[in-house]
Design a protein around this motif. Structure first.
Motif, PDB file in Angstrom:
ATOM      1  N   ASP A 200      50.274  44.928 -25.631  1.00  0.00           N
ATOM      2  CA  ASP A 200      49.792  46.218 -26.128  1.00  0.00           C
ATOM      3  C   ASP A 200      48.325  46.199 -26.531  1.00  0.00           C
ATOM      4  N   ALA A 201      47.721  45.014 -26.617  1.00  0.00           N
ATOM      5  CA  ALA A 201      46.283  44.970 -26.915  1.00  0.00           C
ATOM      6  C   ALA A 201      45.530  45.629 -25.756  1.00  0.00           C
ATOM      7  N   LEU A 202      44.494  46.396 -26.097  1.00  0.00           N
ATOM      8  CA  LEU A 202      43.714  47.038 -25.032  1.00  0.00           C
ATOM      9  C   LEU A 202      43.047  45.986 -24.156  1.00  0.00           C
ATOM     10  N   THR A 203      42.565  44.904 -24.795  1.00  0.00           N
ATOM     11  CA  THR A 203      41.902  43.858 -23.994  1.00  0.00           C
ATOM     12  C   THR A 203      42.904  43.086 -23.138  1.00  0.00           C
ATOM     13  N   LYS A 400      60.818  42.064 -39.509  1.00  0.00           N
ATOM     14  CA  LYS A 400      61.419  41.691 -38.220  1.00  0.00           C
ATOM     15  C   LYS A 400      61.200  42.827 -37.227  1.00  0.00           C
ATOM     16  N   LYS A 401      59.946  42.949 -36.825  1.00  0.00           N
ATOM     17  CA  LYS A 401      59.561  44.083 -35.970  1.00  0.00           C
ATOM     18  C   LYS A 401      58.628  43.614 -34.862  1.00  0.00           C
ATOM     19  N   VAL A 402      58.355  44.547 -33.947  1.00  0.00           N
ATOM     20  CA  VAL A 402      57.357  44.277 -32.913  1.00  0.00           C
ATOM     21  C   VAL A 402      56.025  44.851 -33.398  1.00  0.00           C
ATOM     22  N   TYR A 403      55.027  44.002 -33.504  1.00  0.00           N
ATOM     23  CA  TYR A 403      53.712  44.417 -34.004  1.00  0.00           C
ATOM     24  C   TYR A 403      52.686  44.439 -32.879  1.00  0.00           C
TER      25      TYR A 403
END
Ligand SMILES: NC(=O)c1ccc[n+]([C@@H]2O[C@H](COP(=O)([O-])OP(=O)(O)OC[C@H]3O[C@@H](n4cnc5c(N)ncnc54)[C@H](O)[C@@H]3O)[C@@H](O)[C@H]2O)c1
Length: 443
Positions: A200-203, A400-403
């Motif tokens: 999900d990082a733009l780079t 406990k999540k997606v970051y």
């Protein structure tokens, strides 16, 4: 199991040379590695990585090792391993590596088992096979595991199975499909540790998925077939990040590009980008080349194969080999396919047409080519290294999540990449900064 399983250790020197070649194109990862050497931010952490075993991944592994991590690396796809690189990692860096190009499913999961037996504090996945195996084992859902992995897991005590997961402080995930699976786990409340979605990082996805997949997929199709693209109908399924890159690169080679989509917004974008957009039922009749990049199931299905021209060339560059319904093609065909060239299986349909499937329907850019060029993996793997460091420092504060990758890491990677490319940009003046943060000035 011994502490590695690779094809041929004697290939190490060639693998090392290719690693060094890739490293020259990785100016963002390089200084991170230098800093890791001094600061050891991953000291004492066992990391199990399940990634495509390529020259770029090898450089990431070495950076993590220099950062103090104790690593085991396993393949994230049966066909993507570069055997010489696996040999170099074992022979020259003593990184236990479990990956053989062309391994069968049993071996693939035997290798995943080796990564689990490492009892990781941190996971690093590409497609979430490692994390999902870990969770199925912990939950005792053995029916979801490959049979040999299931029989090993059944032999563990309940405590051993739970302990395996308890030690994990967090993980990272490289690709779109893996992030989708992890978010589904979070929704079902089965995600038991925090994971950073590197994709999900733009780079990452703006460059890796678009330009990396775009170029390397064309490279894979050409290396497998050596068929001219110019003037041919090239069907791209999915106009997401990978599809945009692939469509633009195919057009650059002179192909007449057709896009198929299910999302009206993406379809509209493809139309305005100048591509023909139509349903697969129509595209199937006219396509010379087909390539799926959707992350979805049976995008090219039995009914589409019925419509295809004699000689159609069909491939996939999405994560799993489910996008092309190969079993449906098998049913329509006379006997087994002929391997007419490496990575080209030719099926003869009962009505006498020949349909060519590349790389068994697996990621063609990694099956018959070398995956993304190092220059884009530089940014993806800088994200991986810095996310691992972030996780090591902050796991106890995360749920406990997606970051997402923290924005400052993402921006810093873009800044470093520009600097390495010798590109300078302007900075906002104080006046501009004030203007962009105010509402009082208008016409
Ligand atoms: N080959 C590689 O090296 C590589 C690199 C990065 C990502 N990937 C994989 O490629 C796949 C796509 O990734 P992305 O980042 O482009 O995802 P994305 O979500 O940006 O795009 C996927 C697109 O496919 C479309 N789609 C879904 N079902 C479809 C269908 N039945 N027909 C036509 N279109 C359909 C979606 O609407 C979406 O626009 C994922 O599996 C990802 O993991 C592969």
């Amino acid at each position: 199991m011994s502490n590695y399983d690779i094809k041929d250790i004697n290939q190490a020197e060639g693998g090392r040379r290719r690693m060094d070649w890739a490293e020259r194109e990785m100016p963002v990862l390089r200084p991170i590695r230098e800093r890791f050497k001094k600061e050891k931010p991953l000291k004492g952490l066992r990391v199990s990585a399940c990634l495509h075993v390529t020259t770029e991944t090898a450089n990431l592994m070495v950076a993590l090792q220099d950062g103090g991590a104790d690593i085991v690396l396993t393949a994230s796809n049966p066909l993507s391993t570069q055997d010489d690189v696996a040999a170099a990692l074992v022979n020259q860096f003593e990184i236990p590596t479990f990956a053989i190009k062309g391994e069968d499913k049993v071996t693939y999961f035997k290798h995943i088992r080796a990564a689990l037996e490492h009892k990781p504090h941190m996971t690093m996945d590409d497609g979430a096979d490692l994390v999902s195996s870990l969770f199925f084992i912990e939950m005792g859902r053995f029916e979801k595991l490959e049979p040999s992995l299931a029989s090993w897991a059944k032999g563990l005590s309940d405590d051993e199975r739970r302990e395996m997961l308890k030690g994990v402080i967090g993980g990272t995930e490289e690709t779109t499909t893996g992030v989708i699976r992890l978010k589904a786990m979070e929704k079902d409340n089965v995600l038991k540790f925090p994971v950073i979605a590197v994709n999900d990082a733009l780079t990452k996805h703006l460059f890796d998925n678009r330009y990396g997949t775009g170029q390397s997929t064309i490279d894979g199709i050409i290396r497998a077939t050596n068929v001219l693209l110019a003037g041919k109908n090239f069907v791209v399924s999915g106009y997401g990040w990978c599809g945009r890159g692939l469509a633009s690169r195919a057009r650059g080679m002179g192909a007449l590009v057709i896009v198929t989509e299910v999302d009206p917004m993406k379809a509209l974008e493809a139309v305005m980008d100048g591509f023909q957009v139509m349903p697969m039922n129509d595209a199937a009749k006219i396509g010379d080349f087909f390539c799926t990049v959707t992350g979805d199931l049976n995008v090219i299905d039995g009914d589409h194969f019925k419509l295809m021209k004699d000689g159609a060339i069909v491939s996939n560059s999405g994560h799993f080999n489910v996008e092309i319904n190969i079993p449906a093609l098998e049913k329509m065909s006379k006997g087994k396919p002929a391997l007419v060239r490496p990575f080209v299986e030719q099926y003869e349909t009962k009505d006498g047409r020949k349909i060519n499937i590349l790389g068994e329907g697996r990621l063609i850019n990694l099956a018959s080519a070398e995956g993304h060029p190092a220059s884009v993996m530089d940014m993806s793997f800088a994200n991986q290294a810095l996310s691992a460091e972030y996780m090591a420092k902050n796991a106890d504060k995360l749920e406990k999540k997606v970051y997402s990758v923290p924005e400052d890491i993402d921006k810093e990677i873009a800044r470093l990449k520009l600097e390495a490319m010798g590109v300078k940009i302007d900075t906002l003046t104080a006046e501009q900064s004030h203007y962009l943060n105010s509402w009082e000035e208008g016409t």
